[in-house]
Write a protein that holds these residues in place. Structure first.
Motif, mmCIF file in Angstrom:
data_model
loop_
_atom_site.group_PDB
_atom_site.id
_atom_site.type_symbol
_atom_site.label_atom_id
_atom_site.label_comp_id
_atom_site.label_asym_id
_atom_site.label_seq_id
_atom_site.Cartn_x
_atom_site.Cartn_y
_atom_site.Cartn_z
ATOM 1 N N LYS A 29 -9.313 -0.864 -7.739
ATOM 2 C CA LYS A 29 -10.449 -0.195 -8.373
ATOM 3 C C LYS A 29 -11.759 -0.358 -7.604
ATOM 4 N N LEU A 30 -11.745 -1.065 -6.471
ATOM 5 C CA LEU A 30 -12.969 -1.323 -5.726
ATOM 6 C C LEU A 30 -13.424 -0.095 -4.943
ATOM 7 N N THR A 31 -14.722 0.002 -4.738
ATOM 8 C CA THR A 31 -15.293 1.078 -3.939
ATOM 9 C C THR A 31 -15.083 0.790 -2.458
ATOM 10 N N SER A 32 -15.292 1.802 -1.655
ATOM 11 C CA SER A 32 -15.205 1.631 -0.205
ATOM 12 C C SER A 32 -16.176 0.565 0.273
ATOM 13 N N GLU A 33 -17.383 0.600 -0.261
ATOM 14 C CA GLU A 33 -18.404 -0.357 0.148
ATOM 15 C C GLU A 33 -17.990 -1.793 -0.163
ATOM 16 N N LYS A 34 -17.419 -2.011 -1.322
ATOM 17 C CA LYS A 34 -16.988 -3.358 -1.704
ATOM 18 C C LYS A 34 -15.829 -3.820 -0.822
ATOM 19 N N LEU A 35 -14.920 -2.913 -0.502
ATOM 20 C CA LEU A 35 -13.805 -3.251 0.387
ATOM 21 C C LEU A 35 -14.321 -3.621 1.776
ATOM 22 N N ILE A 36 -15.363 -2.923 2.250
ATOM 23 C CA ILE A 36 -15.971 -3.246 3.540
ATOM 24 C C ILE A 36 -16.560 -4.652 3.482
ATOM 25 N N GLU A 37 -17.296 -4.948 2.423
ATOM 26 C CA GLU A 37 -17.903 -6.267 2.268
ATOM 27 C C GLU A 37 -16.856 -7.376 2.282
ATOM 28 N N MET A 38 -15.671 -7.093 1.756
ATOM 29 C CA MET A 38 -14.607 -8.084 1.698
ATOM 30 C C MET A 38 -13.816 -8.166 3.010
ATOM 31 N N GLY A 39 -14.121 -7.274 3.948
ATOM 32 C CA GLY A 39 -13.419 -7.276 5.224
ATOM 33 C C GLY A 39 -12.086 -6.559 5.194
ATOM 34 N N LEU A 40 -11.830 -5.787 4.158
ATOM 35 C CA LEU A 40 -10.585 -5.022 4.034
ATOM 36 C C LEU A 40 -10.812 -3.639 4.644
ATOM 37 N N TYR A 41 -10.915 -3.601 5.973
ATOM 38 C CA TYR A 41 -11.347 -2.397 6.667
ATOM 39 C C TYR A 41 -10.366 -1.241 6.571
ATOM 40 N N ARG A 42 -9.092 -1.509 6.681
ATOM 41 C CA ARG A 42 -8.130 -0.405 6.580
ATOM 42 C C ARG A 42 -8.159 0.194 5.190
ATOM 43 N N ALA A 43 -8.178 -0.645 4.171
ATOM 44 C CA ALA A 43 -8.248 -0.155 2.792
ATOM 45 C C ALA A 43 -9.548 0.613 2.565
#
Length: 97
Positions: A29-43
């Motif tokens: 359910k996370l946004t692209s921005e939140k995934l970037i912050e978490m380092g989940l770049y592919r996701a």
């Protein structure tokens, strides 16, 4: 294909998408921005691609380049990097893994 399924697809078997169910449940359910912050770049890339979010793509490129000492400039380069071209239209099933 649902957004959460596409974001956490790890492969395909014919017209079946194989999805990482743990990652989907935890981060789906996370946004692209939140995934970037978490380092989940592919996701984050897959989420931005699915959403058609150009601002998130620019942020992803900037963040990835900064953390990996890289110099990617285009979405096409990221497609090659992450092995993702587009949201597939012929997927008829999703198999959790």
């Amino acid at each position: 294909m649902k957004r959460e399924d596409f974001v956490f697809t790890v492969g395909f078997q014919g017209n079946t998408a194989v999805v990482d169910k743990r990652a989907k449940r935890k981060y789906g359910k996370l946004t692209s921005e939140k995934l970037i912050e978490m380092g989940l770049y592919r996701a984050a890339f897959c989420a931005a691609l699915y959403d058609g979010d150009d601002a998130a793509m620019r942020k992803l490129i900037e963040s990835y380049n900064a953390t990996h000492d890289a110099s990617y400039e285009t979405v096409a380069q990221l497609k090659r990097l992450f092995g993702v071209d587009s949201v597939p239209e012929n997927v008829s099933r999703v198999r959790p893994l």
